[in-house]
Design a protein around this motif. Structure first.
Motif, PDB file in Angstrom:
ATOM      1  N   VAL A 211       0.840  -1.200   0.000  1.00 32.60           N
ATOM      2  CA  VAL A 211       0.000   0.000   0.000  1.00 32.60           C
ATOM      3  C   VAL A 211       0.872   1.245   0.000  1.00 32.60           C
ATOM      4  N   TYR A 212       0.581   2.164  -0.915  1.00 35.20           N
ATOM      5  CA  TYR A 212       1.355   3.400  -1.024  1.00 35.20           C
ATOM      6  C   TYR A 212       0.748   4.474  -0.132  1.00 35.20           C
ATOM      7  N   TYR A 213       1.597   5.181   0.613  1.00 33.20           N
ATOM      8  CA  TYR A 213       1.150   6.267   1.481  1.00 33.20           C
ATOM      9  C   TYR A 213       1.811   7.567   1.014  1.00 33.20           C
ATOM     10  N   ASP A 214       0.979   8.573   0.727  1.00 31.74           N
ATOM     11  CA  ASP A 214       1.515   9.852   0.271  1.00 31.74           C
ATOM     12  C   ASP A 214       2.467  10.460   1.294  1.00 31.74           C
ATOM     13  N   GLU A 215       2.106  10.336   2.593  1.00 31.91           N
ATOM     14  CA  GLU A 215       2.934  10.957   3.625  1.00 31.91           C
ATOM     15  C   GLU A 215       4.307  10.295   3.749  1.00 31.91           C
ATOM     16  N   LEU A 216       4.410   9.040   3.291  1.00 28.12           N
ATOM     17  CA  LEU A 216       5.691   8.344   3.319  1.00 28.12           C
ATOM     18  C   LEU A 216       6.468   8.542   2.022  1.00 28.12           C
ATOM     19  N   GLY A 217       5.736   8.777   0.931  1.00 27.96           N
ATOM     20  CA  GLY A 217       6.381   8.865  -0.374  1.00 27.96           C
ATOM     21  C   GLY A 217       6.849   7.509  -0.863  1.00 27.96           C
ATOM     22  N   SER A 218       6.256   6.452  -0.312  1.00 29.02           N
ATOM     23  CA  SER A 218       6.650   5.088  -0.675  1.00 29.02           C
ATOM     24  C   SER A 218       5.567   4.132  -0.218  1.00 29.02           C
ATOM     25  N   THR A 219       5.737   2.856  -0.538  1.00 25.60           N
ATOM     26  CA  THR A 219       4.848   1.849   0.020  1.00 25.60           C
ATOM     27  C   THR A 219       5.226   1.612   1.475  1.00 25.60           C
ATOM     28  N   LEU A 220       4.312   1.022   2.209  1.00 25.64           N
ATOM     29  CA  LEU A 220       4.579   0.726   3.616  1.00 25.64           C
ATOM     30  C   LEU A 220       5.789  -0.203   3.741  1.00 25.64           C
ATOM     31  N   GLY A 221       5.838  -1.224   2.890  1.00 28.59           N
ATOM     32  CA  GLY A 221       6.954  -2.169   2.947  1.00 28.59           C
ATOM     33  C   GLY A 221       8.286  -1.520   2.671  1.00 28.59           C
ATOM     34  N   GLU A 222       8.336  -0.640   1.671  1.00 26.18           N
ATOM     35  CA  GLU A 222       9.588   0.036   1.331  1.00 26.18           C
ATOM     36  C   GLU A 222      10.083   0.902   2.491  1.00 26.18           C
ATOM     37  N   GLU A 223       9.154   1.572   3.165  1.00 29.16           N
ATOM     38  CA  GLU A 223       9.534   2.402   4.305  1.00 29.16           C
ATOM     39  C   GLU A 223      10.061   1.547   5.452  1.00 29.16           C
ATOM     40  N   LEU A 224       9.354   0.481   5.766  1.00 29.40           N
ATOM     41  CA  LEU A 224       9.705  -0.314   6.940  1.00 29.40           C
ATOM     42  C   LEU A 224      10.971  -1.139   6.748  1.00 29.40           C
ATOM     43  N   ILE A 225      11.282  -1.529   5.509  1.00 30.83           N
ATOM     44  CA  ILE A 225      12.460  -2.357   5.270  1.00 30.83           C
ATOM     45  C   ILE A 225      13.737  -1.517   5.230  1.00 30.83           C
ATOM     46  N   THR A 226      13.608  -0.187   5.253  1.00 28.08           N
ATOM     47  CA  THR A 226      14.784   0.694   5.252  1.00 28.08           C
ATOM     48  C   THR A 226      15.750   0.262   6.348  1.00 28.08           C
ATOM     49  N   PRO A 227      16.999   0.022   6.014  1.00 27.94           N
ATOM     50  CA  PRO A 227      17.933  -0.499   7.026  1.00 27.94           C
ATOM     51  C   PRO A 227      18.284   0.518   8.108  1.00 27.94           C
ATOM     52  N   THR A 228      18.634  -0.009   9.254  1.00 24.57           N
ATOM     53  CA  THR A 228      19.082   0.789  10.394  1.00 24.57           C
ATOM     54  C   THR A 228      20.320   1.599  10.021  1.00 24.57           C
ATOM     55  N   ARG A 229      20.321   2.862  10.401  1.00 22.89           N
ATOM     56  CA  ARG A 229      21.466   3.708  10.081  1.00 22.89           C
ATOM     57  C   ARG A 229      22.676   3.314  10.924  1.00 22.89           C
ATOM     58  N   ILE A 230      23.832   3.277  10.293  1.00 30.14           N
ATOM     59  CA  ILE A 230      25.081   2.958  10.986  1.00 30.14           C
ATOM     60  C   ILE A 230      25.809   4.263  11.285  1.00 30.14           C
ATOM     61  N   TYR A 231      26.049   4.516  12.576  1.00 33.04           N
ATOM     62  CA  TYR A 231      26.597   5.791  13.031  1.00 33.04           C
ATOM     63  C   TYR A 231      28.085   5.733  13.384  1.00 33.04           C
ATOM     64  N   VAL A 232      28.729   4.620  13.122  1.00 33.72           N
ATOM     65  CA  VAL A 232      30.088   4.410  13.616  1.00 33.72           C
ATOM     66  C   VAL A 232      31.067   5.490  13.154  1.00 33.72           C
ATOM     67  N   LYS A 233      31.199   5.693  11.866  1.00 34.34           N
ATOM     68  CA  LYS A 233      32.202   6.625  11.350  1.00 34.34           C
ATOM     69  C   LYS A 233      31.940   8.065  11.807  1.00 34.34           C
ATOM     70  N   PRO A 234      30.686   8.558  11.753  1.00 34.83           N
ATOM     71  CA  PRO A 234      30.439   9.910  12.277  1.00 34.83           C
ATOM     72  C   PRO A 234      30.764  10.038  13.766  1.00 34.83           C
ATOM     73  N   LEU A 235      30.441   9.018  14.551  1.00 32.40           N
ATOM     74  CA  LEU A 235      30.732   9.075  15.984  1.00 32.40           C
ATOM     75  C   LEU A 235      32.239   9.115  16.234  1.00 32.40           C
ATOM     76  N   LEU A 236      32.979   8.275  15.539  1.00 34.29           N
ATOM     77  CA  LEU A 236      34.428   8.246  15.735  1.00 34.29           C
ATOM     78  C   LEU A 236      35.060   9.562  15.306  1.00 34.29           C
ATOM     79  N   THR A 237      34.541  10.142  14.216  1.00 38.01           N
ATOM     80  CA  THR A 237      35.043  11.443  13.765  1.00 38.01           C
ATOM     81  C   THR A 237      34.751  12.516  14.808  1.00 38.01           C
TER      82      THR A 237
END
Length: 345
Positions: A211-237
């Motif tokens: 199902v596509y949601y205008d407020e998401l700009g994507s389908t529900l599945g596409e939004e939810l499957i987005t991978p977890t952000r990896i913060y390692v390099k910014p934190l170390l910097t």
């Protein structure tokens, strides 16, 4: 003719040749993660890594382990398996980096009902990408076939990482004090926590993920499957230039459970909700499920993946460094004297 052991094992539901094929398919992905310190390749009985002792006066090893939880159900439904490994790596390496350590190497564990080599390759491809994003090496792992214990199409994924840090530079919270500024770093979405509730709210299935949601700009599945952000390099910097007094990785339990983990006794974290970046997916979850605001902040990251405490006079510099590293960051609150806990205002 006497039946061979491998034939007997195959009759029991374990395909040894599929295991061999999986290893061959993942070799190139694993090799892409190799960094100085890796000894040998995959296939041995143990992954080997030479520690850079000479770079540290008092080195401390910091480890972390985690899985992906029921977000895996979404990968099954979408038949998309090339990003779930990023989630697994992120959940481990982000925790290690929050302690002020640099992740060195990673191992994964995949339990599956049936070994489909091409699917295993996609999973490990994601793990390898997560390792590259965090600057650590994938030095080993295990794929275990469990016929009769779980459905053929299902699998579980977990990981383990080891990092290293200078003892007197680890983020222990000892420098945290009243007046410190709290910086919020934006998440990529739901990350890998709260999916049992998400699945219930949307009655997740083949008919709802598309199902596509205008407020998401994507389908529900596409939004939810987005991978977890990896913060390692910014934190170390950031930690190379600014003393970080405490960090909270906003995972399962949201703000109310995770922010207090970085606090000392008699310190209160006061966070202004209107200064936090809030992603549309969380409004949609709250509205669809009729969930209270308290329960939302007690379950999800609400758009903020990290909360970082620094001296107040270093806040602008910290935000600038994180922004230069490609993160969205802003001052969202401060540390005050009070009963240990978090107050959202």
């Amino acid at each position: 003719m006497e039946k061979s052991y491998s034939d007997s094992y195959a009759a029991a539901g374990v395909d040894v040749t599929a295991g061999y094929k999986s290893v061959e398919l993942i070799k190139s992905h694993v090799k892409n993660t190799f960094i100085p310190g890796v000894i040998g390749g995959i296939g041995g009985f143990g992954g080997m890594f030479e520690l850079p002792w000479g770079e540290y006066k008092n080195p401390v090893l910091v480890s972390g382990t985690d899985g992906v939880g029921t977000k895996l159900k979404l990968a099954f439904l979408m038949d998309k398996h090339d990003t779930i490994g990023i989630d697994c790596v992120a959940m481990c390496v982000n925790d290690v980096a929050c302690s002020g350590a640099k992740p060195l190497f990673f191992l994964d564990y995949i339990a599956c009902g049936k070994n489909y080599p091409e699917k295993i390759e996609q999973i490990v491809k994601g793990v390898a990408e997560g390792c590259v994003l965090s600057g650590c090496a994938l030095v080993g792992g295990e794929t275990a076939e469990h016929p009769g214990l779980m459905p053929d199409e299902d699998y579980d994924l977990a990981g383990f990482t080891v990092g290293i840090g200078e003892k007197d530079k680890l983020v222990s919270g000892e420098h945290l004090k009243s007046g410190d500024a709290l910086i919020g770093v934006v998440s990529s979405g739901v990350h890998s926590n709260g999916f049992s509730l998400v699945r219930k709210v949307f009655n997740i299935g083949a008919d709802t993920i598309g199902v596509y949601y205008d407020e998401l700009g994507s389908t529900l599945g596409e939004e939810l499957i987005t991978p977890t952000r990896i913060y390692v390099k910014p934190l170390l910097t950031l930690m190379d230039s600014v003393r970080v007094n405490a960090i909270s990785h906003i995972t399962g339990g949201g703000f109310y459970e995770n922010v207090p983990r970085m606090l000392n006794d008699n310190t209160l974290a006061v966070i202004e909700k209107n200064k936090c970046h809030k992603k549309p997916i969380f409004d949609l979850i709250q509205k669809t499920g009729g969930i209270s605001e308290h329960d939302m902040y007690n379950t999800f990251n609400m758009g903020t993946g990290l909360v970082i405490a620094v001296d107040s006079d270093k806040a602008d510099e910290a935000v600038r460094i994180l922004t230069d590293c490609g993160e969205q960051a802003a001052v969202i609150g401060e540390i005050k004297d009070g009963e240990k806990g978090v107050e959202l205002v």
